[in-house]
Design a protein around this motif. Sequence first.
Motif, PDB file in Angstrom:
ATOM      1  N   ASP A 153      78.744 -54.849 167.477  1.00 47.82           N
ATOM      2  CA  ASP A 153      78.412 -53.841 166.471  1.00 47.82           C
ATOM      3  C   ASP A 153      77.826 -54.555 165.256  1.00 47.82           C
ATOM      4  OD1 ASP A 153      78.373 -51.923 164.459  1.00 47.82           O
ATOM      5  OD2 ASP A 153      80.214 -50.962 165.133  1.00 47.82           O
ATOM      6  N   LEU A 154      76.517 -54.405 165.070  1.00 45.35           N
ATOM      7  CA  LEU A 154      75.840 -55.080 163.958  1.00 45.35           C
ATOM      8  C   LEU A 154      75.859 -54.182 162.726  1.00 45.35           C
ATOM      9  CD1 LEU A 154      72.769 -56.729 165.721  1.00 45.35           C
ATOM     10  CD2 LEU A 154      75.026 -57.689 165.235  1.00 45.35           C
ATOM     11  N   THR A 171      65.465 -54.221 158.832  1.00 44.88           N
ATOM     12  CA  THR A 171      64.604 -54.432 159.999  1.00 44.88           C
ATOM     13  C   THR A 171      64.888 -55.758 160.685  1.00 44.88           C
ATOM     14  OG1 THR A 171      62.887 -55.314 158.531  1.00 44.88           O
ATOM     15  CG2 THR A 171      62.749 -52.977 159.115  1.00 44.88           C
ATOM     16  N   GLY A 172      65.433 -56.723 159.949  1.00 46.54           N
ATOM     17  CA  GLY A 172      65.765 -58.008 160.558  1.00 46.54           C
ATOM     18  C   GLY A 172      66.919 -57.932 161.539  1.00 46.54           C
ATOM     19  N   ALA A 173      67.626 -56.798 161.558  1.00 47.19           N
ATOM     20  CA  ALA A 173      68.738 -56.646 162.489  1.00 47.19           C
ATOM     21  C   ALA A 173      68.272 -56.716 163.936  1.00 47.19           C
ATOM     22  CB  ALA A 173      69.445 -55.310 162.232  1.00 47.19           C
ATOM     23  N   MET A 174      67.014 -56.385 164.203  1.00 52.65           N
ATOM     24  CA  MET A 174      66.542 -56.389 165.585  1.00 52.65           C
ATOM     25  C   MET A 174      66.541 -57.797 166.160  1.00 52.65           C
ATOM     26  SD  MET A 174      65.695 -54.574 168.153  1.00 52.65           S
ATOM     27  CE  MET A 174      65.161 -52.954 167.580  1.00 52.65           C
ATOM     28  N   LEU A 175      66.159 -58.785 165.381  1.00 50.45           N
ATOM     29  CA  LEU A 175      66.178 -60.160 165.870  1.00 50.45           C
ATOM     30  C   LEU A 175      67.599 -60.568 166.234  1.00 50.45           C
ATOM     31  CD1 LEU A 175      64.888 -62.885 166.474  1.00 50.45           C
ATOM     32  CD2 LEU A 175      65.093 -63.444 164.024  1.00 50.45           C
ATOM     33  N   SER A 188      64.495 -43.490 164.756  1.00 45.67           N
ATOM     34  CA  SER A 188      64.347 -44.838 164.195  1.00 45.67           C
ATOM     35  C   SER A 188      64.298 -44.891 162.679  1.00 45.67           C
ATOM     36  CB  SER A 188      63.046 -45.446 164.735  1.00 45.67           C
ATOM     37  OG  SER A 188      61.939 -44.632 164.356  1.00 45.67           O
ATOM     38  N   MET A 189      64.215 -43.734 162.007  1.00 47.37           N
ATOM     39  CA  MET A 189      63.810 -43.745 160.597  1.00 47.37           C
ATOM     40  C   MET A 189      64.857 -44.288 159.638  1.00 47.37           C
ATOM     41  SD  MET A 189      62.097 -41.427 162.451  1.00 47.37           S
ATOM     42  CE  MET A 189      62.880 -39.823 162.302  1.00 47.37           C
ATOM     43  N   ASP A 190      66.060 -44.588 160.116  1.00 50.44           N
ATOM     44  CA  ASP A 190      67.034 -45.222 159.236  1.00 50.44           C
ATOM     45  C   ASP A 190      66.685 -46.677 158.959  1.00 50.44           C
ATOM     46  OD1 ASP A 190      67.484 -45.777 161.926  1.00 50.44           O
ATOM     47  OD2 ASP A 190      69.601 -46.269 161.593  1.00 50.44           O
ATOM     48  N   MET A 191      65.946 -47.293 159.909  1.00 49.82           N
ATOM     49  CA  MET A 191      65.613 -48.711 159.792  1.00 49.82           C
ATOM     50  C   MET A 191      64.123 -48.993 159.853  1.00 49.82           C
ATOM     51  SD  MET A 191      68.553 -50.201 162.378  1.00 49.82           S
ATOM     52  CE  MET A 191      67.978 -51.898 162.259  1.00 49.82           C
ATOM     53  N   PHE A 192      63.368 -48.128 160.514  1.00 49.83           N
ATOM     54  CA  PHE A 192      61.957 -48.389 160.783  1.00 49.83           C
ATOM     55  C   PHE A 192      61.119 -47.164 160.403  1.00 49.83           C
ATOM     56  CE2 PHE A 192      64.517 -50.839 163.761  1.00 49.83           C
ATOM     57  CZ  PHE A 192      64.022 -52.112 163.574  1.00 49.83           C
ATOM     58  N   ASN A 236      58.889 -45.778 162.349  1.00 47.22           N
ATOM     59  CA  ASN A 236      58.828 -44.930 163.536  1.00 47.22           C
ATOM     60  C   ASN A 236      59.267 -45.753 164.749  1.00 47.22           C
ATOM     61  OD1 ASN A 236      56.511 -46.560 164.170  1.00 47.22           O
ATOM     62  ND2 ASN A 236      55.227 -45.124 163.028  1.00 47.22           N
ATOM     63  N   TYR A 237      59.289 -45.109 165.914  1.00 49.87           N
ATOM     64  CA  TYR A 237      59.736 -45.829 167.113  1.00 49.87           C
ATOM     65  C   TYR A 237      58.761 -46.936 167.501  1.00 49.87           C
ATOM     66  CZ  TYR A 237      56.394 -43.295 170.103  1.00 49.87           C
ATOM     67  OH  TYR A 237      55.244 -42.804 170.685  1.00 49.87           O
ATOM     68  N   ASN A 238      57.494 -46.820 167.115  1.00 46.19           N
ATOM     69  CA  ASN A 238      56.521 -47.875 167.406  1.00 46.19           C
ATOM     70  C   ASN A 238      56.896 -49.174 166.683  1.00 46.19           C
ATOM     71  OD1 ASN A 238      54.304 -46.269 168.892  1.00 46.19           O
ATOM     72  ND2 ASN A 238      54.647 -45.069 167.046  1.00 46.19           N
ATOM     73  N   GLN A 239      57.227 -49.059 165.404  1.00 47.31           N
ATOM     74  CA  GLN A 239      57.598 -50.250 164.647  1.00 47.31           C
ATOM     75  C   GLN A 239      58.883 -50.853 165.203  1.00 47.31           C
ATOM     76  OE1 GLN A 239      59.239 -49.902 160.670  1.00 47.31           O
ATOM     77  NE2 GLN A 239      57.859 -51.503 159.905  1.00 47.31           N
ATOM     78  N   ARG A 240      59.812 -50.005 165.616  1.00 47.73           N
ATOM     79  CA  ARG A 240      61.062 -50.497 166.205  1.00 47.73           C
ATOM     80  C   ARG A 240      60.771 -51.271 167.495  1.00 47.73           C
ATOM     81  NH1 ARG A 240      65.474 -45.982 167.295  1.00 47.73           N
ATOM     82  NH2 ARG A 240      63.854 -45.240 168.709  1.00 47.73           N
ATOM     83  N   GLY A 241      59.919 -50.715 168.345  1.00 49.12           N
ATOM     84  CA  GLY A 241      59.563 -51.404 169.580  1.00 49.12           C
ATOM     85  C   GLY A 241      58.828 -52.702 169.322  1.00 49.12           C
ATOM     86  N   ASP A 242      57.952 -52.701 168.324  1.00 52.96           N
ATOM     87  CA  ASP A 242      57.233 -53.928 167.968  1.00 52.96           C
ATOM     88  C   ASP A 242      58.202 -55.015 167.495  1.00 52.96           C
ATOM     89  OD1 ASP A 242      54.805 -52.757 168.599  1.00 52.96           O
ATOM     90  OD2 ASP A 242      54.330 -52.216 166.526  1.00 52.96           O
ATOM     91  N   ALA A 243      59.217 -54.598 166.720  1.00 58.25           N
ATOM     92  CA  ALA A 243      60.205 -55.568 166.241  1.00 58.25           C
ATOM     93  C   ALA A 243      60.986 -56.159 167.409  1.00 58.25           C
ATOM     94  CB  ALA A 243      61.156 -54.895 165.246  1.00 58.25           C
ATOM     95  N   PHE A 244      61.314 -55.337 168.388  1.00 59.42           N
ATOM     96  CA  PHE A 244      61.999 -55.823 169.587  1.00 59.42           C
ATOM     97  C   PHE A 244      61.126 -56.829 170.341  1.00 59.42           C
ATOM     98  CE2 PHE A 244      62.649 -55.322 174.203  1.00 59.42           C
ATOM     99  CZ  PHE A 244      63.998 -55.697 174.307  1.00 59.42           C
ATOM    100  N   ALA A 245      59.867 -56.467 170.555  1.00 59.72           N
ATOM    101  CA  ALA A 245      58.971 -57.351 171.297  1.00 59.72           C
ATOM    102  C   ALA A 245      58.775 -58.679 170.576  1.00 59.72           C
ATOM    103  CB  ALA A 245      57.617 -56.665 171.523  1.00 59.72           C
ATOM    104  N   GLN A 246      58.662 -58.643 169.244  1.00 57.69           N
ATOM    105  CA  GLN A 246      58.503 -59.877 168.484  1.00 57.69           C
ATOM    106  C   GLN A 246      59.748 -60.742 168.592  1.00 57.69           C
ATOM    107  OE1 GLN A 246      55.922 -61.283 167.039  1.00 57.69           O
ATOM    108  NE2 GLN A 246      57.189 -63.026 166.392  1.00 57.69           N
TER     109      GLN A 246
END
Length: 471
Positions: free
Chosen positions: A414-415, A420-424, A448-452, A454-464
């Motif tokens: 549980d983080l 946005t750095g939480a994804m890393l 996603s809007m609590d942290m990002f 939209n869902y695109n930015q969230r997915g991009d953060a995951f991929a990065q």
Amino acid sequence: MPSEFTGKHVTVAGLGVSGVPAAKVLHGLGAHVTVVNDGADERARAQAAELEPLGVTVRLGDGDTLPEGTELIVTAPGWKPTKPLFTAAGQAGVPVWGDVELAWRLRGLDGRKAAPWLAVTGTNGKTTTVQMLASILKAAGLRTAAVGNIGVSLLDAVTGEEEYDVLAVELSSYQLHWAPSLRAHSAAVLNLAPDHLDWHGSMEAYAADKGRIYEGNRVACVYNVAHKATEDLVRAADVEEGCRAIGFTLGTPGPSQLGVVEGLLVDRAFVEDRQKNAQELAEVSDVNPPAPHNIANALAAAGLARAFGVSAAAVRDGLRAFTPDAHRIAHVADVDGVAYVDDSKATNTHATEASLAAYESIVWIAGGLAKGATFDELVTGAAKRLRGAVLIGADRALIREALARHAPEVPVVDLDRTDTGAMLQAVQEARRLARPGDTVLLAPACASMDMFTNYNQRGDAFAQAVRELGA
């Protein structure tokens, strides 16, 4: 120029991707157009500045008052039916259309042939199915486009210079609510699960609006055998004589169905003697990616295409040519024998259930804004597949509590952060939990809007973050 709009006083409710084109089209047809908009931010002011030189009146900051003399309202799809503007319209006897209804009535403008619509709705999978359908239609040599809720304006498609043989149309429940006269060639409801209930008021009202897509269908009403509610909507619809109910299933199809047999997509609906015969359409491996819910999308698209007379070869070629949009169960990379998959588009529990069902052993990254959702049923169904879970976002406690109740043996990280750095960190924790052969799956079941943004930015953060693992 259609005489029904010449000189008519039309109010367009809402600027944005639908309101501005609607105002321009109506003005071009000779209507007196007034646009009302709730907001008056910089974007709204820029759009007003675009419309006012044409002679369109724009009222910013007041979307609730009915302009005097209004004879018709054309609304943005997201405006709730309970808004005071629509209450006033009902009391005054003023009809309310959506931009889809306007587009439907403008088909065949200037005497051109009106392209038939193959329409798709459902809680999840609409965009992918419509894009698959368009790819199949193009493989058949037809002039087509994927339009509607997918982001390409239907108004542009029916009033622009390009002519089409057929349109693949994605429709949301909002759009269907405001489209009373829509009559598609054929239509599909992919699935039904609770969503947007704050807008519709109840699950029954939400389902009824989805079911409008079947009204007046001419050739086929395509439904999901696994979701009886979709077949119920077919039974309730008033269709044209001879219109058929066509099911799709991940199992062996019965007559008047499409399904899967020994790794093949097969058709027992649009063949001679469907009691005994079946037509091979494609291999399961032709579907990208071949996850169960995506195979269902492919079968629905194939059903609509076959209803339009498309050959089996075109179905195969169209599926092979199709490339899904980003953040839809997209394989990012393999690191140390673990697959990392981005399904950031899974923003509700129904979409996440389908995503989790696609893999055998999963480290699940989930959380965000729950939008009133509960997670007990989702966790119960997925518990045996979970190697571990990493939770992020504002409402992660709801998922943590469901895991504690229904999958207490699953390790949970549980983080306690929403930056946005939480994804890393989430990806690093998932790597620690995973074993070779596992899948680390971002399928948040939340917005996603609590942290990002939209869902695109969230997915991009995951991929990065995944790319940094493999660096």
